[in-house]
Structure formats: structure tokens, C-alpha cells
Design an enzyme around this catalytic site. Structure first.
Site, PDB file in Angstrom:
ATOM      1  N   CYS A   8       0.843  -1.204   0.000  1.00 29.30           N
ATOM      2  CA  CYS A   8       0.000   0.000   0.000  1.00 29.30           C
ATOM      3  C   CYS A   8       0.875   1.250   0.000  1.00 29.30           C
ATOM      4  O   CYS A   8       0.575   2.229  -0.693  1.00 29.30           O
ATOM      5  CB  CYS A   8      -0.942   0.016   1.202  1.00 29.30           C
ATOM      6  SG  CYS A   8      -2.342  -1.113   1.072  1.00 29.30           S
ATOM      7  N   ASP A  31      10.693  -6.697  -8.548  1.00 28.29           N
ATOM      8  CA  ASP A  31      10.872  -7.271  -7.221  1.00 28.29           C
ATOM      9  C   ASP A  31      12.258  -6.890  -6.701  1.00 28.29           C
ATOM     10  O   ASP A  31      13.233  -6.917  -7.455  1.00 28.29           O
ATOM     11  CB  ASP A  31      10.735  -8.796  -7.303  1.00 28.29           C
ATOM     12  CG  ASP A  31      10.570  -9.455  -5.948  1.00 28.29           C
ATOM     13  OD1 ASP A  31      11.454  -9.262  -5.079  1.00 28.29           O
ATOM     14  OD2 ASP A  31       9.581 -10.163  -5.758  1.00 28.29           O
ATOM     15  N   HIS A  47      -6.427  -2.499  -1.154  1.00 30.09           N
ATOM     16  CA  HIS A  47      -5.838  -3.477  -0.245  1.00 30.09           C
ATOM     17  C   HIS A  47      -6.743  -4.695  -0.133  1.00 30.09           C
ATOM     18  O   HIS A  47      -7.852  -4.624   0.372  1.00 30.09           O
ATOM     19  CB  HIS A  47      -5.599  -2.876   1.143  1.00 30.09           C
ATOM     20  CG  HIS A  47      -4.914  -3.833   2.068  1.00 30.09           C
ATOM     21  ND1 HIS A  47      -3.563  -4.064   2.014  1.00 30.09           N
ATOM     22  CD2 HIS A  47      -5.395  -4.646   3.034  1.00 30.09           C
ATOM     23  CE1 HIS A  47      -3.235  -4.958   2.924  1.00 30.09           C
ATOM     24  NE2 HIS A  47      -4.340  -5.331   3.561  1.00 30.09           N
ATOM     25  N   HIS A  98      -0.720  -8.604   1.012  1.00 30.35           N
ATOM     26  CA  HIS A  98      -1.418  -7.755   0.039  1.00 30.35           C
ATOM     27  C   HIS A  98      -1.403  -8.561  -1.254  1.00 30.35           C
ATOM     28  O   HIS A  98      -0.337  -9.007  -1.690  1.00 30.35           O
ATOM     29  CB  HIS A  98      -0.674  -6.429  -0.131  1.00 30.35           C
ATOM     30  CG  HIS A  98      -1.352  -5.442  -1.029  1.00 30.35           C
ATOM     31  ND1 HIS A  98      -1.794  -4.225  -0.550  1.00 30.35           N
ATOM     32  CD2 HIS A  98      -1.652  -5.459  -2.345  1.00 30.35           C
ATOM     33  CE1 HIS A  98      -2.338  -3.542  -1.557  1.00 30.35           C
ATOM     34  NE2 HIS A  98      -2.261  -4.285  -2.661  1.00 30.35           N
ATOM     35  N   HIS A 100      -0.903 -10.052  -4.633  1.00 30.93           N
ATOM     36  CA  HIS A 100       0.075  -9.727  -5.668  1.00 30.93           C
ATOM     37  C   HIS A 100       0.390 -10.962  -6.501  1.00 30.93           C
ATOM     38  O   HIS A 100       0.243 -12.089  -6.045  1.00 30.93           O
ATOM     39  CB  HIS A 100       1.359  -9.132  -5.082  1.00 30.93           C
ATOM     40  CG  HIS A 100       2.085 -10.029  -4.138  1.00 30.93           C
ATOM     41  ND1 HIS A 100       1.685 -10.254  -2.840  1.00 30.93           N
ATOM     42  CD2 HIS A 100       3.221 -10.762  -4.300  1.00 30.93           C
ATOM     43  CE1 HIS A 100       2.542 -11.064  -2.245  1.00 30.93           C
ATOM     44  NE2 HIS A 100       3.481 -11.410  -3.113  1.00 30.93           N
ATOM     45  N   HIS A 102       3.415 -12.573  -9.095  1.00 29.12           N
ATOM     46  CA  HIS A 102       4.791 -12.534  -9.574  1.00 29.12           C
ATOM     47  C   HIS A 102       4.762 -12.906 -11.056  1.00 29.12           C
ATOM     48  O   HIS A 102       4.256 -13.972 -11.412  1.00 29.12           O
ATOM     49  CB  HIS A 102       5.662 -13.561  -8.836  1.00 29.12           C
ATOM     50  CG  HIS A 102       5.749 -13.350  -7.367  1.00 29.12           C
ATOM     51  ND1 HIS A 102       6.856 -12.775  -6.779  1.00 29.12           N
ATOM     52  CD2 HIS A 102       4.887 -13.638  -6.367  1.00 29.12           C
ATOM     53  CE1 HIS A 102       6.669 -12.727  -5.468  1.00 29.12           C
ATOM     54  NE2 HIS A 102       5.477 -13.248  -5.192  1.00 29.12           N
TER      55      HIS A 102
END
Length: 111
Positions: A8, A31, A47, A98, A100, A102
Site C-alpha cells: 500500500c 521485485d 488493499h 497484500h 500480488h 509474480h
């Protein structure tokens, strides 16, 4: 957005990141501990803790996110493919609470 959430704070611009994409709903960035030559994280600015916490109200957001994953991969990844990873919850080794994804690509990780 949560004040104590790392992602966030990246979305708010409080913490710097190497952005590769940003719009009103999402941000994608490199990353900081990549496991491959190309290792991009895509997060919603909203969020959401993890995939375990999504509901019907997130349908449109997740659909946009999937399309965006494809667009980001076409711009940044190996043309022969990419790996998409989502860890959901502590047992799955999710480190940042949170949602996400990859987006990972290079010649070695896909073998």
C-alpha cells in the site's frame, strides 16, 4: 489502503519502487529480491490481503488484473513464455499480506 502495508505504501508513493506500469487501479514494479532476470510484481492499489479474501465484488478488478498481466508480460518477458505465481496465505509462503502476482521470465526459470 492500509498504513502499515508495504505494498500500500508503494502504491501511495511513500516507498519508492522501480515501476514498470501504473494506472488508477494497479501498479507493477520490479521485485527487490528477484529470483530471475525478469521478476515483476503486480498489485492492485486496493488493499486485499490475498486470494483467500476476494469475493464477487472483486470480479471486475481481477479480470482487469489478468489482462494487465498479459500486457506486462508481452512488454517485458521472454517471447516464449512466463511464469505467473500467486502465494495465498502464510502456509503458501505469502510474505506480504497484500494480493500480488509474480510475473517471472528468463531462459533458465522456464526450463
Amino acid at each position: 489502503m492500509q498504513n502499515n502495508c508495504l505494498f500500500c505504501n508503494i502504491a501511495k508513493g511513500i516507498i519508492n519502487s522501480e515501476k514498470v506500469y501504473e494506472d488508477d487501479e494497479f501498479i507493477a514494479f520490479n521485485d527487490i529480491k528477484p529470483i530471475a532476470k525478469i521478476h515483476i510484481l503486480l498489485i492492485p492499489k486496493k488493499h486485499i490481503i490475498s486470494m483467500q479474501y476476494i469475493d464477487d465484488s472483486d470480479t471486475e478488478l481481477l479480470g482487469k488484473m489478468m489482462i494487465l498481466i498479459s500486457k506486462i508480460a508481452k512488454l517485458h518477458c521472454n517471447i516464449n513464455g512466463f511464469r505467473l505465481i500467486n502465494n495465498s496465505g502464510f502456509i503458501a509462503k505469502q510474505e506480504i499480506m497484500h494480493l500480488h502476482f509474480h510475473i517471472i521470465s528468463d531462459s533458465n526459470i522456464l526450463k
